[in-house]
Design a protein around this motif. Structure first.
Motif, short mmCIF file in Angstrom:
data_model
loop_
_atom_site.label_atom_id
_atom_site.label_comp_id
_atom_site.label_asym_id
_atom_site.label_seq_id
_atom_site.Cartn_x
_atom_site.Cartn_y
_atom_site.Cartn_z
N MET A 108 13.77 -46.99 -46.02
CA MET A 108 13.08 -45.72 -45.76
C MET A 108 11.87 -45.60 -46.67
N GLY A 109 10.91 -44.83 -46.22
CA GLY A 109 9.69 -44.68 -47.01
C GLY A 109 8.86 -43.55 -46.46
N PRO A 110 7.73 -43.31 -47.12
CA PRO A 110 6.89 -42.17 -46.73
C PRO A 110 6.26 -42.36 -45.35
N TYR A 111 6.14 -41.27 -44.64
CA TYR A 111 5.31 -41.26 -43.43
C TYR A 111 3.85 -41.29 -43.88
N ILE A 112 3.08 -42.16 -43.24
CA ILE A 112 1.66 -42.26 -43.57
C ILE A 112 0.86 -42.10 -42.27
N GLU A 113 0.04 -41.10 -42.23
CA GLU A 113 -0.65 -40.80 -40.98
C GLU A 113 -1.62 -41.90 -40.57
N HIS A 114 -1.68 -42.10 -39.26
CA HIS A 114 -2.55 -43.14 -38.70
C HIS A 114 -3.53 -42.45 -37.76
N PRO A 115 -4.83 -42.68 -37.95
CA PRO A 115 -5.85 -41.94 -37.18
C PRO A 115 -5.77 -42.15 -35.67
N ASP A 116 -5.26 -43.29 -35.23
CA ASP A 116 -5.22 -43.53 -33.78
C ASP A 116 -3.90 -43.13 -33.15
N THR A 117 -3.32 -42.07 -33.68
CA THR A 117 -2.05 -41.60 -33.11
C THR A 117 -2.12 -40.08 -32.89
N PRO A 118 -1.34 -39.55 -31.96
CA PRO A 118 -1.35 -38.11 -31.71
C PRO A 118 -0.92 -37.30 -32.93
N MET A 119 -0.02 -37.84 -33.74
CA MET A 119 0.50 -37.11 -34.90
C MET A 119 -0.57 -36.84 -35.95
N PHE A 120 -1.65 -37.57 -35.87
CA PHE A 120 -2.75 -37.41 -36.85
C PHE A 120 -3.28 -35.97 -36.83
N LYS A 121 -3.21 -35.35 -35.67
CA LYS A 121 -3.68 -33.96 -35.54
C LYS A 121 -2.89 -33.00 -36.41
N LYS A 122 -1.70 -33.41 -36.78
CA LYS A 122 -0.82 -32.53 -37.57
C LYS A 122 -0.93 -32.80 -39.06
N TYR A 166 4.80 -40.99 -31.38
CA TYR A 166 3.56 -40.27 -31.70
C TYR A 166 2.94 -40.64 -33.04
N TYR A 167 3.75 -41.24 -33.92
CA TYR A 167 3.29 -41.48 -35.30
C TYR A 167 2.83 -42.90 -35.55
N ARG A 191 1.67 -48.04 -31.12
CA ARG A 191 2.21 -47.41 -29.90
C ARG A 191 1.46 -47.91 -28.66
N ARG A 192 2.14 -47.85 -27.54
CA ARG A 192 1.63 -48.40 -26.29
C ARG A 192 0.21 -47.93 -25.95
N ASP A 193 -0.04 -46.63 -26.12
CA ASP A 193 -1.33 -46.09 -25.69
C ASP A 193 -2.47 -46.24 -26.68
N ASN A 194 -2.23 -46.90 -27.80
CA ASN A 194 -3.35 -47.13 -28.71
C ASN A 194 -4.16 -48.34 -28.23
N ASN A 195 -5.33 -48.04 -27.68
CA ASN A 195 -6.17 -49.13 -27.17
C ASN A 195 -7.11 -49.67 -28.23
N ASN A 196 -6.97 -49.12 -29.42
CA ASN A 196 -7.90 -49.47 -30.48
C ASN A 196 -7.45 -50.67 -31.32
N ILE A 197 -6.44 -51.38 -30.85
CA ILE A 197 -6.03 -52.57 -31.61
C ILE A 197 -5.91 -53.78 -30.70
N GLN A 198 -6.06 -54.90 -31.33
CA GLN A 198 -5.88 -56.16 -30.65
C GLN A 198 -4.37 -56.48 -30.64
N ARG A 199 -3.84 -56.74 -29.47
CA ARG A 199 -2.41 -57.07 -29.41
C ARG A 199 -2.22 -58.56 -29.62
N PHE A 200 -1.16 -58.92 -30.29
CA PHE A 200 -0.90 -60.35 -30.51
C PHE A 200 0.57 -60.67 -30.35
N LEU A 201 0.80 -61.92 -30.16
CA LEU A 201 2.15 -62.46 -30.12
C LEU A 201 2.02 -63.76 -30.90
N ILE A 202 2.71 -63.90 -32.02
CA ILE A 202 2.48 -65.15 -32.74
C ILE A 202 3.26 -66.27 -32.04
#
Ligand code: 5AD
Ligand code: SF4
Length: 356
Positions: free
Chosen positions: A229-243, A63-64, A68-79
């Motif tokens: 380990m490091g800080p969680y940083i919210e990403h707008p195109d994820t469900p967790m952003f609502k929280k 969710y964070y 993630r699979r359901d984010n259609n807002n990015i271009q997928r790549f394979l180098i």
């Protein structure tokens, strides 16, 4: 009071909570102590791991996470393989010592074989001299064994949180996202002989300070070799952003992260600990602070530039626009800022692993 805790040999959960809550002079004392322990047990060097992000294609839907699979807002790549080898050669020539191959989680024969042959080829092109860490998610024992036999000797798999309930709030409730499976994978990795690393995100929604104390005790109990380990940083195109209204301000998450690193250095004196790029989300000092407080590993991104904008696990990921962000000169400057020295051309393996 703080001094009393800092001079202990072993730390209770309550001690750890007290340290996590330390502010002002108490916090300063914590950082002084962790710096002293770091110096004594792992020395003043930071070791480099050139990070190659193979692909942002992922079968999971955490969710964070921005890829993630359901984010259609990015271009997928394979180098391409040539680009991976080119990056590895760059790392070798710059005396980075090791590379990390990181990728979205894919369980397929094609992916298994590809990583296996890349590991072999990187070993070949460097006459066995480049160390190889993998960060390719949950796999079967068989897959892990193949990669180990190909020449990878370290593996990173973050538990994300040791709290099962919190884990289930961060992930879809299905077979693909099981906390128990993570644990099982960590045990497999250790059994197979990998230097095994794990880690968590700090400042997640619903995460309590007690959970962070448990996370540190979990790492101690599992007897990890490495930690990222490091800080969680919210990403707008994820469900967790609502929280996001539940989050601590980013400065607080950052401070908490540095305290986590410092405390982990106190309770696991000889492990390798990374100063992750997420620590630098608000300013350049983040990673220097982390090194001062106890981190001894840097993972400069050496993924070919054009892909970097698509590998955003979180928002404002540093270094995604500039190629030169982690140039050799900048790394040297960062080390100097932190009063450390770079271990060029050295593997810098986990002392904990070596001593076991
Ligand atoms: N903020 C911080 N870290 C994140 N990761 C994934 N998404 C985020 C985020 N939004 C971390 C996870 C994962 C690693 C590859 O990146 O801990 O294990
Ligand atoms: Fe995939 Fe890892 Fe992101 Fe989860 S955190 S969606 S497994 S890349």
């Amino acid at each position: 009071m703080i001094n009393e805790i800092l001079n202990k040999d072993s730390f209770s959960k309550q001690d750890i909570i007290t340290l996590l809550k330390a502010e002002g002079d108490d916090m300063k004392l914590l950082f002084e102590k962790s710096a002293e322990i770091k110096q004594k047990y792992v020395g003043n060097k930071v070791y480099l791991r050139g990070l190659i992000e193979l692909s942002n294609i992922c079968s999971k839907n955490c969710y964070y996470c921005g890829i993630r699979r359901d984010n259609n807002n990015i271009q997928r790549f394979l180098i391409r393989d040539e680009e991976v080898l080119e990056a590895a050669k760059f790392a070798f020539e710059k005396k980075f010592g090791s590379v990390v191959i990181q990728t979205g989680e894919l369980q397929s024969i094609k992916n298994t074989k590809r990583i296996e042959s890349l590991v072999k080829e990187i070993k070949e092109l460097s006459n066995g001299k480049l160390g190889i860490t993998l960060s390719c998610g949950e796999q079967t024992e068989d897959v892990y064994r193949r990669w180990y036999e190909a020449g990878a000797h370290r593996y990173l798999l973050r538990i994300e949180t040791s709290n099962k309930k919190l884990y289930s709030r961060l992930h879809p409730k299905d077979k693909l996202h099981k906390w128990e499976k993570r644990i099982e994978c960590l045990h497999l990795l250790k059994k197979l002989g990998f230097q095994t690393g794990t880690g968590i995100m700090i400042g997640l929604p619903y995460q309590k300070i007690e959970y962070l104390a448990d996370d540190l005790l979990f790492m101690k109990e599992f007897d990890i070799d490495m930690c990222g380990m490091g800080p969680y940083i919210e990403h707008p195109d994820t469900p967790m952003f609502k929280k996001r209204h539940l989050l601590l301000p980013i400065e607080e998450r950052l401070k908490l992260s540095i305290k986590m690193l410092a405390i982990l250095r106190l309770i696991m004196k000889d492990i390798n600990m990374a100063a992750t790029t997420a620590l630098q989300a608000i300013n350049i000092e983040g990673r220097a602070d982390a090194i001062r407080a106890g981190a001894n590993i840097l993972m400069p991104n050496i993924t070919p530039g054009i892909y970097r904008n698509s590998y955003k696990l979180y928002d404002n990921k540093p270094g995604t626009n500039e190629n030169a962000e982690d140039s050799a000169a900048n790394l040297a400057q960062l080390a100097r800022l932190a009063g450390a020295e770079i271990g060029y051309g050295e593997w810098g393996d986990s002392k904990r692993f070596m001593g076991r």
